[in-house]
Design a protein around this motif. Structure first.
Motif, PDB file in Angstrom:
ATOM      1  N   ARG A 126       0.850  -1.193   0.000  1.00 53.54           N
ATOM      2  CA  ARG A 126       0.000   0.000   0.000  1.00 53.54           C
ATOM      3  C   ARG A 126       0.883   1.239   0.000  1.00 53.54           C
ATOM      4  NH1 ARG A 126      -5.494  -1.335   2.296  1.00 53.54           N
ATOM      5  NH2 ARG A 126      -5.512   0.704   3.294  1.00 53.54           N
ATOM      6  N   SER A 127       1.336   1.608  -1.177  1.00 49.18           N
ATOM      7  CA  SER A 127       2.229   2.744  -1.439  1.00 49.18           C
ATOM      8  C   SER A 127       3.692   2.325  -1.324  1.00 49.18           C
ATOM      9  CB  SER A 127       1.964   3.917  -0.485  1.00 49.18           C
ATOM     10  OG  SER A 127       2.889   4.978  -0.714  1.00 49.18           O
ATOM     11  N   THR A 128       4.506   2.967  -2.138  1.00 54.72           N
ATOM     12  CA  THR A 128       5.954   2.835  -1.995  1.00 54.72           C
ATOM     13  C   THR A 128       6.397   3.648  -0.779  1.00 54.72           C
ATOM     14  OG1 THR A 128       6.309   4.763  -3.420  1.00 54.72           O
ATOM     15  CG2 THR A 128       6.351   2.579  -4.471  1.00 54.72           C
ATOM     16  N   ALA A 129       7.645   3.436  -0.371  1.00 57.24           N
ATOM     17  CA  ALA A 129       8.242   4.265   0.670  1.00 57.24           C
ATOM     18  C   ALA A 129       8.697   5.586   0.070  1.00 57.24           C
ATOM     19  CB  ALA A 129       9.428   3.529   1.289  1.00 57.24           C
ATOM     20  N   SER A 130       8.952   6.570   0.914  1.00 57.71           N
ATOM     21  CA  SER A 130       9.555   7.808   0.424  1.00 57.71           C
ATOM     22  C   SER A 130      10.993   7.533   0.028  1.00 57.71           C
ATOM     23  CB  SER A 130       9.521   8.890   1.504  1.00 57.71           C
ATOM     24  OG  SER A 130      10.292  10.009   1.095  1.00 57.71           O
ATOM     25  N   TYR A 131      11.368   7.993  -1.167  1.00 59.12           N
ATOM     26  CA  TYR A 131      12.744   7.766  -1.629  1.00 59.12           C
ATOM     27  C   TYR A 131      13.668   8.935  -1.307  1.00 59.12           C
ATOM     28  CZ  TYR A 131      10.574  10.156  -5.643  1.00 59.12           C
ATOM     29  OH  TYR A 131       9.874  11.015  -6.442  1.00 59.12           O
ATOM     30  N   LEU A 132      13.227   9.837  -0.423  1.00 55.76           N
ATOM     31  CA  LEU A 132      14.100  10.949  -0.074  1.00 55.76           C
ATOM     32  C   LEU A 132      15.408  10.454   0.543  1.00 55.76           C
ATOM     33  CD1 LEU A 132      14.520  14.004   0.057  1.00 55.76           C
ATOM     34  CD2 LEU A 132      13.412  13.982   2.310  1.00 55.76           C
ATOM     35  N   ASN A 133      15.299   9.464   1.423  1.00 52.27           N
ATOM     36  CA  ASN A 133      16.491   8.957   2.109  1.00 52.27           C
ATOM     37  C   ASN A 133      16.710   7.463   1.953  1.00 52.27           C
ATOM     38  OD1 ASN A 133      17.384  11.464   3.530  1.00 52.27           O
ATOM     39  ND2 ASN A 133      15.333  11.293   4.432  1.00 52.27           N
ATOM     40  N   ALA A 134      15.803   6.777   1.269  1.00 57.06           N
ATOM     41  CA  ALA A 134      15.922   5.320   1.117  1.00 57.06           C
ATOM     42  C   ALA A 134      15.214   4.914  -0.171  1.00 57.06           C
ATOM     43  CB  ALA A 134      15.309   4.606   2.320  1.00 57.06           C
ATOM     44  N   ALA A 135      15.245   3.631  -0.482  1.00 57.33           N
ATOM     45  CA  ALA A 135      14.632   3.142  -1.719  1.00 57.33           C
ATOM     46  C   ALA A 135      13.115   3.123  -1.612  1.00 57.33           C
ATOM     47  CB  ALA A 135      15.147   1.748  -2.038  1.00 57.33           C
ATOM     48  N   ALA A 136      12.457   3.470  -2.705  1.00 52.43           N
ATOM     49  CA  ALA A 136      11.002   3.402  -2.758  1.00 52.43           C
ATOM     50  C   ALA A 136      10.516   1.960  -2.658  1.00 52.43           C
ATOM     51  CB  ALA A 136      10.500   4.031  -4.054  1.00 52.43           C
ATOM     52  N   MET A 137      11.259   1.041  -3.268  1.00 57.81           N
ATOM     53  CA  MET A 137      10.890  -0.376  -3.299  1.00 57.81           C
ATOM     54  C   MET A 137      12.107  -1.227  -3.000  1.00 57.81           C
ATOM     55  SD  MET A 137       8.588  -0.426  -6.827  1.00 57.81           S
ATOM     56  CE  MET A 137       9.665   0.670  -7.752  1.00 57.81           C
ATOM     57  N   THR A 138      11.869  -2.396  -2.442  1.00 63.22           N
ATOM     58  CA  THR A 138      12.949  -3.363  -2.303  1.00 63.22           C
ATOM     59  C   THR A 138      13.179  -4.044  -3.645  1.00 63.22           C
ATOM     60  OG1 THR A 138      11.502  -5.223  -1.748  1.00 63.22           O
ATOM     61  CG2 THR A 138      12.222  -3.799   0.082  1.00 63.22           C
ATOM     62  N   ASP A 139      14.305  -4.714  -3.778  1.00 62.13           N
ATOM     63  CA  ASP A 139      14.585  -5.447  -5.021  1.00 62.13           C
ATOM     64  C   ASP A 139      13.516  -6.502  -5.281  1.00 62.13           C
ATOM     65  OD1 ASP A 139      16.857  -3.934  -5.306  1.00 62.13           O
ATOM     66  OD2 ASP A 139      18.237  -5.490  -4.605  1.00 62.13           O
ATOM     67  N   ASP A 140      13.077  -7.181  -4.212  1.00 68.36           N
ATOM     68  CA  ASP A 140      12.043  -8.206  -4.368  1.00 68.36           C
ATOM     69  C   ASP A 140      10.719  -7.592  -4.810  1.00 68.36           C
ATOM     70  OD1 ASP A 140      13.764 -10.255  -3.706  1.00 68.36           O
ATOM     71  OD2 ASP A 140      13.126 -10.359  -1.602  1.00 68.36           O
ATOM     72  N   GLU A 141      10.395  -6.413  -4.292  1.00 61.20           N
ATOM     73  CA  GLU A 141       9.158  -5.751  -4.702  1.00 61.20           C
ATOM     74  C   GLU A 141       9.206  -5.358  -6.168  1.00 61.20           C
ATOM     75  OE1 GLU A 141       7.527  -3.706  -0.554  1.00 61.20           O
ATOM     76  OE2 GLU A 141       8.999  -2.633  -1.790  1.00 61.20           O
ATOM     77  N   VAL A 142      10.354  -4.898  -6.640  1.00 57.20           N
ATOM     78  CA  VAL A 142      10.492  -4.548  -8.060  1.00 57.20           C
ATOM     79  C   VAL A 142      10.273  -5.779  -8.932  1.00 57.20           C
ATOM     80  CG1 VAL A 142      12.127  -3.838  -9.846  1.00 57.20           C
ATOM     81  CG2 VAL A 142      11.976  -2.544  -7.726  1.00 57.20           C
ATOM     82  N   LYS A 143      10.920  -6.875  -8.588  1.00 55.26           N
ATOM     83  CA  LYS A 143      10.759  -8.109  -9.374  1.00 55.26           C
ATOM     84  C   LYS A 143       9.309  -8.570  -9.379  1.00 55.26           C
ATOM     85  CE  LYS A 143      15.492  -9.646  -8.484  1.00 55.26           C
ATOM     86  NZ  LYS A 143      16.351 -10.623  -7.743  1.00 55.26           N
ATOM     87  N   LEU A 144       8.651  -8.460  -8.218  1.00 55.79           N
ATOM     88  CA  LEU A 144       7.254  -8.875  -8.134  1.00 55.79           C
ATOM     89  C   LEU A 144       6.365  -7.965  -8.980  1.00 55.79           C
ATOM     90  CD1 LEU A 144       5.191 -10.784  -6.877  1.00 55.79           C
ATOM     91  CD2 LEU A 144       5.088  -9.250  -4.882  1.00 55.79           C
TER      92      LEU A 144
END
Length: 365
Positions: A126-144
């Motif tokens: 339910r929404s990506t994370a803020s990418y101001l200081n970290a990744a919006a998505m994990t690598d696993d979330e991107v693959k999914l």
């Protein structure tokens, strides 16, 4: 995950001859001729067909909205999804007008959505994370997300469609698209950032400052060096809807479908797809140039020409739906227009008079 090959060009000369020997001056149908050639190459046919045109609108929310990059709150994303499902959005109107089947995919909306026959739940989170200081998505979330986008296209293709377009809805997604554009193309970030959903000059400057800080933080986290891996760039700055569109485009190319590309957000997904598989461009027609300031430079970077420039900046896949009749016309002239031989017209005389015909057209307009 994907296997994409270039279109087989052995039929190209036959297609071009068929186009050139229609009852018209050489090249007189302009971009329609290029589209006809592309569709014929994709389908490996001198008589291609467009079957069951389909639009998938992917919706997802973006954590960066909490930093103030948009004048609209996240709540607008699910509200617009409900509007799509109720048939009241611009994309619904245009799809109905042109006989395009429309479905909505929940890629990562930060709200509960009702069950609906035209809504598919592919939510990663339910929404990506803020990418101001970290990744919006994990690598696993991107693959999914890539896989779930691909799965939607597999389903649509199994229903008989061979032409597909992609729309999006997600407050804050022009910010993601601008950062993807900057890091994938090297174009200065200031030239990638625009008004989005209607920011004034002050708002654009604020948005740019936030995105510049997000970019700088990313580079610092990578040891002070830019990262050129497209999937890592997508994970850092992307949205679930953008990642799903990327996977959907790649799967559509793998299945040898015609891919109709909309404006700024969809083209940012295409930038990622192109960085992974440059061959994807063989399957794409770019439908319009968005009024979002960076889109023209995106298209220039890809060396592609859009069919339309109507100053649209709505998203939703609106450019695809509005331009689709031009694609239909391209295939229709290839299949139905008489050749010089069929009509008993002297092709040599007509082609030699092309300049005169063009001048007459200009005077008439």
């Amino acid at each position: 995950m994907f296997s994409i090959s270039r279109t087989d060009k052995r039929i190209a000369s036959q297609l071009q001859e068929k186009i050139d020997t229609k009852t018209k001056p050489l090249g007189a149908l302009g971009q329609l001729e290029a589209v006809a050639l592309k569709v014929g190459l994709i389908q490996q046919s001198l008589t291609p067909e467009l079957k069951k045109p389909h639009m998938l609108v992917f919706a997802g929310d973006h954590g960066i909205v909490s930093e103030g990059v948009s004048p609209y709150p996240q709540e607008v994303t699910p509200q617009m999804v409900l509007n799509f499902l109720g048939g009241g959005a611009a994309i619904n109107v245009f799809c109905r007008q042109h006989g395009i089947d429309l479905e909505v995919v929940n890629a990562g909306v930060a709200a509960d959505l009702p069950e609906h026959p035209k809504l598919f739940d592919a939510c990663v989170a339910r929404s990506t994370a803020s990418y101001l200081n970290a990744a919006a998505m994990t690598d696993d979330e991107v693959k999914l997300a890539l896989q779930r986008g691909a799965d939607q296209v597999t389903r649509v293709a199994a229903g008989g469609s061979n032409v597909i377009g992609f729309g999006e809805m997600g407050i804050g997604n022009t910010s993601s698209a601008a950062l993807l554009m900057h890091h994938l193309t090297g174009i200065p970030l200031a030239e990638c950032v625009g008004r989005g959903t209607g920011l004034d000059e002050k708002g654009v400057l604020k948005k740019l400052a936030i995105l510049q800080q997000a970019s700088a933080n990313y580079i610092e986290s990578n040891g002070g060096h830019p990262d050129h891996n497209p999937l890592r760039i997508l994970a850092r700055f992307g949205g679930f809807e953008i990642a799903m569109i990327c996977g959907a485009m790649l799967k559509a190319a793998e299945l040898k479908m015609l891919v109709l590309v909309d404006g700024f957000i969809a083209t940012s997904a295409l930038l990622v797809a192109h960085a992974l598989f440059p061959e994807v461009l063989d399957y794409t027609v770019f439908t319009h140039q968005s009024d979002e300031s960076g889109h023209r430079k995106m298209l220039s970077y890809l060396k592609v020409q859009p069919l339309l420039k109507l100053d649209l900046r709505l998203g939703e896949g609106s450019g695809v739906a509005v331009a689709y009749p031009l694609v239909v016309s391209s295939v229709a002239f290839l299949n139905e227009m008489a050749s010089f031989a069929d009509a008993g017209v002297s092709g040599e005389e007509l082609v030699s008079g092309a300049d005169d015909a063009g001048n007459e057209s200009s005077d008439a307009s």
